[in-house]
Design a protein around this motif. Structure first.
Motif, PDB file in Angstrom:
ATOM      1  N   ARG A  23       0.924  -1.151  -0.303  1.00  0.00           N
ATOM      2  CA  ARG A  23       0.106   0.012  -0.037  1.00  0.00           C
ATOM      3  C   ARG A  23       0.932   1.165  -0.039  1.00  0.00           C
ATOM      4  O   ARG A  23       1.813   1.346   0.891  1.00  0.00           O
ATOM      5  CB  ARG A  23      -0.808   0.028   1.396  1.00  0.00           C
ATOM      6  CG  ARG A  23      -1.981  -1.039   1.094  1.00  0.00           C
ATOM      7  CD  ARG A  23      -3.157  -0.869   2.110  1.00  0.00           C
ATOM      8  NE  ARG A  23      -3.829  -1.978   2.012  1.00  0.00           N
ATOM      9  CZ  ARG A  23      -5.198  -1.973   2.444  1.00  0.00           C
ATOM     10  NH1 ARG A  23      -5.738  -0.883   3.137  1.00  0.00           N
ATOM     11  NH2 ARG A  23      -6.133  -2.906   2.437  1.00  0.00           N
ATOM     12  N   VAL A  24       0.692   2.031  -1.041  1.00  0.00           N
ATOM     13  CA  VAL A  24       1.392   3.379  -0.993  1.00  0.00           C
ATOM     14  C   VAL A  24       0.914   4.546  -0.765  1.00  0.00           C
ATOM     15  O   VAL A  24      -0.572   4.419  -0.777  1.00  0.00           O
ATOM     16  CB  VAL A  24       1.890   3.507  -2.599  1.00  0.00           C
ATOM     17  CG1 VAL A  24       2.968   2.131  -2.973  1.00  0.00           C
ATOM     18  CG2 VAL A  24       0.739   3.717  -3.543  1.00  0.00           C
ATOM     19  N   SER A 286       9.783   6.071  -4.894  1.00  0.00           N
ATOM     20  CA  SER A 286       8.519   5.834  -5.265  1.00  0.00           C
ATOM     21  C   SER A 286       8.261   5.477  -6.568  1.00  0.00           C
ATOM     22  O   SER A 286       7.400   4.625  -6.778  1.00  0.00           O
ATOM     23  CB  SER A 286       7.807   7.308  -4.970  1.00  0.00           C
ATOM     24  OG  SER A 286       6.329   7.360  -5.383  1.00  0.00           O
ATOM     25  N   GLY A 289       9.056   1.972  -7.160  1.00  0.00           N
ATOM     26  CA  GLY A 289       8.405   0.802  -6.237  1.00  0.00           C
ATOM     27  C   GLY A 289       9.135   0.518  -5.139  1.00  0.00           C
ATOM     28  O   GLY A 289       9.036  -0.783  -4.762  1.00  0.00           O
ATOM     29  N   ILE A 291      10.400  -0.127  -1.413  1.00  0.00           N
ATOM     30  CA  ILE A 291       9.755   0.038   0.008  1.00  0.00           C
ATOM     31  C   ILE A 291      10.682   0.735   0.921  1.00  0.00           C
ATOM     32  O   ILE A 291      11.933   0.462   0.873  1.00  0.00           O
ATOM     33  CB  ILE A 291       9.036  -1.196   0.509  1.00  0.00           C
ATOM     34  CG1 ILE A 291       7.982  -1.722  -0.159  1.00  0.00           C
ATOM     35  CG2 ILE A 291       8.645  -1.012   1.960  1.00  0.00           C
ATOM     36  CD1 ILE A 291       7.360  -2.905  -0.073  1.00  0.00           C
ATOM     37  N   LEU A 317       5.145   6.685  -1.434  1.00  0.00           N
ATOM     38  CA  LEU A 317       5.933   5.816  -0.866  1.00  0.00           C
ATOM     39  C   LEU A 317       5.091   4.649  -0.115  1.00  0.00           C
ATOM     40  O   LEU A 317       4.037   5.193   0.499  1.00  0.00           O
ATOM     41  CB  LEU A 317       7.181   5.889  -0.149  1.00  0.00           C
ATOM     42  CG  LEU A 317       8.508   6.511  -1.007  1.00  0.00           C
ATOM     43  CD1 LEU A 317       9.355   7.532  -0.184  1.00  0.00           C
ATOM     44  CD2 LEU A 317       9.077   5.186  -1.551  1.00  0.00           C
ATOM     45  N   ALA A 318       5.420   3.438  -0.158  1.00  0.00           N
ATOM     46  CA  ALA A 318       4.936   2.438   0.658  1.00  0.00           C
ATOM     47  C   ALA A 318       6.151   2.410   2.000  1.00  0.00           C
ATOM     48  O   ALA A 318       7.244   2.029   1.623  1.00  0.00           O
ATOM     49  CB  ALA A 318       5.027   0.918   0.030  1.00  0.00           C
ATOM     50  N   ASN A 360       2.960  -4.306   3.905  1.00  0.00           N
ATOM     51  CA  ASN A 360       3.968  -3.615   3.515  1.00  0.00           C
ATOM     52  C   ASN A 360       5.281  -4.360   3.831  1.00  0.00           C
ATOM     53  O   ASN A 360       6.285  -4.441   3.025  1.00  0.00           O
ATOM     54  CB  ASN A 360       4.085  -1.933   3.801  1.00  0.00           C
ATOM     55  CG  ASN A 360       3.160  -1.394   3.046  1.00  0.00           C
ATOM     56  OD1 ASN A 360       2.309  -2.022   2.332  1.00  0.00           O
ATOM     57  ND2 ASN A 360       3.122   0.010   3.119  1.00  0.00           N
TER      58      ASN A 360
END
Ligand code: IZC
Ligand code: ZN
Length: 420
Positions: A23-24, A286, A289, A291, A317-318, A360
């Protein structure tokens, strides 16, 4: 199909939804909570979940029905950054630390990581195993069901392999699932003081040995001013990537070196620490992708600034959270403390915090398809917290809120005590 286990009367069932991706940004705060929920488990897997009465079709034979008495249930917590296996401890450096001597000054004087390297080289396999197992039991009692564990206290082939073998055996023997990471580039050992390039060659030569023995899934580097540079980190991680390792980086913890940017360039699974990450680095992460794994108990312990979690979330960001359990900068197994600091110091909402330590963190160790959410088909790892709601876990801080923990549908903690 009859269930093996049904947990009903869950006051707040926090599922994390479908759990199909990390989840971002503002998705982190959109956590669905089922009031008066139930979960159905068969063969160690979530078979169903819902609200109110459980469908009778699941009940029969030896189905066990547990009443959660209105308490809070979450997916099993995941700690995605620890230095679990090590010898000794560093309380002998504590008074220096209190006098204000910095983490890097202690390391440069031959202490810090290098002190733990000495203890780990001297420790037998059994000693390392016993110590790490004790820590895993504590983690389990706090509701943690998956833990990432790094090597990095050998800095020679033999001891690095010993650490990773200990983690491999614990993965088999202990209810907690371990994800192993090779952190050969954790510090420059004294015997290589004037031979940096040779040490980096040694790390790169060790990679295929670890791969062949299937001892680590990830490779990580402590990329920091005075430890390993951006170019050295890139060399090591590129070599690891070619052999099929997944990547993590200790990035921009103390100095703004560009570790965040490098994690994006290399498509690492996570960049960790990030207290000094640049805005550009966050934006790169971001887009790529990557984390952001934040370790607030380290900031707390070192009396340092906290990472800018709010800005990271704003930038889409996540974010994940971990303990960074290690004998120097974060001697604690308590992921609930990291969660509480996540709210109190990083200003994350309780919903963002639970996202950070479940779905996450699952993706940051590449386990998102199996764990991190209470979703049909995922592993039945879950925690019953002795709290009336999610907020209470962050609000009432410094204690353990875990009542019961289930791993693969089997109860492993009962009333806060490990029972496996
Ligand atoms: O033992 O100090 N930051 N590595 C990088 C650590 C902390 C662990 C240690
Ligand atoms: Zn670390």
């Amino acid at each position: 199909m009859y269930a093996d286990l049904i947990v009903k009367n869950i006051g707040n069932l926090i599922t994390m939804g479908e759990g199909k991706k990390p989840r971002v940004g503002n998705e982190m705060n959109k956590v669905e909570i089922i009031k008066d929920g139930y979960i159905v488990i068969k063969d160690g897997i979530f078979l169903d979940l819902g609200q109110g009465e459980v469908d009778k079709k699941y009940i029969g034979g030896s189905t066990l029905i547990k009443d959660a008495m209105g308490l809070t249930v979450t997916p099993g917590l995941i700690d995605p950054h620890t230095h679990l296996v090590h010898g000794g401890s560093r309380e002998n450096e504590f008074s220096k630390k209190l006098e204000g001597v910095s983490y890097m000054d202690i390391l440069n004087a031959g202490g810090g990581i290098l002190s733990t390297v000495n203890s780990t080289r001297q420790a037998s396999f059994e000693e390392l195993y016993r110590k790490a197992k004790k820590s895993l039991d504590i983690m389990l009692s706090y509701g943690v069901t998956t833990v990432e564990a790094k090597s990095g206290y050998g800095l020679d082939i033999e001891t690095e392999l010993k650490q990773l073998e200990v983690a491999k055996k614990l993965n088999k023997d202990h209810p907690i699932d371990l994800v192993s990471t090779y952190l050969g580039a954790h510090a420059l050992p004294p015997e290589y003081k004037d031979k940096r390039d040779q040490f980096i060659d040694l790390i790169i030569k060790t990679l295929p040995i670890i791969k062949e023995k299937n001892l680590a899934e990830f490779c990580d580097v402590f990329c920091e001013e005075g430890v390993f540079s951006i170019d050295e980190t890139r060399n090591i991680l590129n070599a690891a990537k070619k052999l099929g390792f997944k990547l993590k980086i200790h990035a921009d913890e103390i100095a703004t070196l560009g570790g965040a940017e490098l994690s994006a360039e290399l498509k690492a699974f996570s960049a960790d620490h990030l207290m000094a990450a640049s805005e550009k680095g966050m934006e790169d992460m971001s887009k790529a992708g990557v984390i952001a794994d934040i370790l607030p108990s380290t900031s707390f312990n070192l009396n340092k600034d906290y990472a800018c979690a709010r800005l990271m979330i704003e930038k889409g960001l996540a974010v994940a959270l971990s303990t960074d359990y290690n004998p120097g900068s974060s001697p604690t197994e308590n992921l609930q403390l990291a969660m509480q600091l996540g709210s109190l110091k990083l200003k994350m909402t309780p919903k963002e915090v639970i996202t950070a330590v479940t779905i996450n963190s699952a993706y940051s160790v590449d386990r998102g398809n199996k764990i991190g959410s209470i979703t049909k088909g995922k592993k039945a790892d879950f925690v019953i917290f002795d709290t009336p709601n999610l907020e209470y876990i962050m609000y009432h801080f410094g204690i353990n809120h875990t009542k019961d923990v289930y791993k693969n549908g089997i109860q492993v903690v009962k009333d806060g005590k490990v029972i496996y």
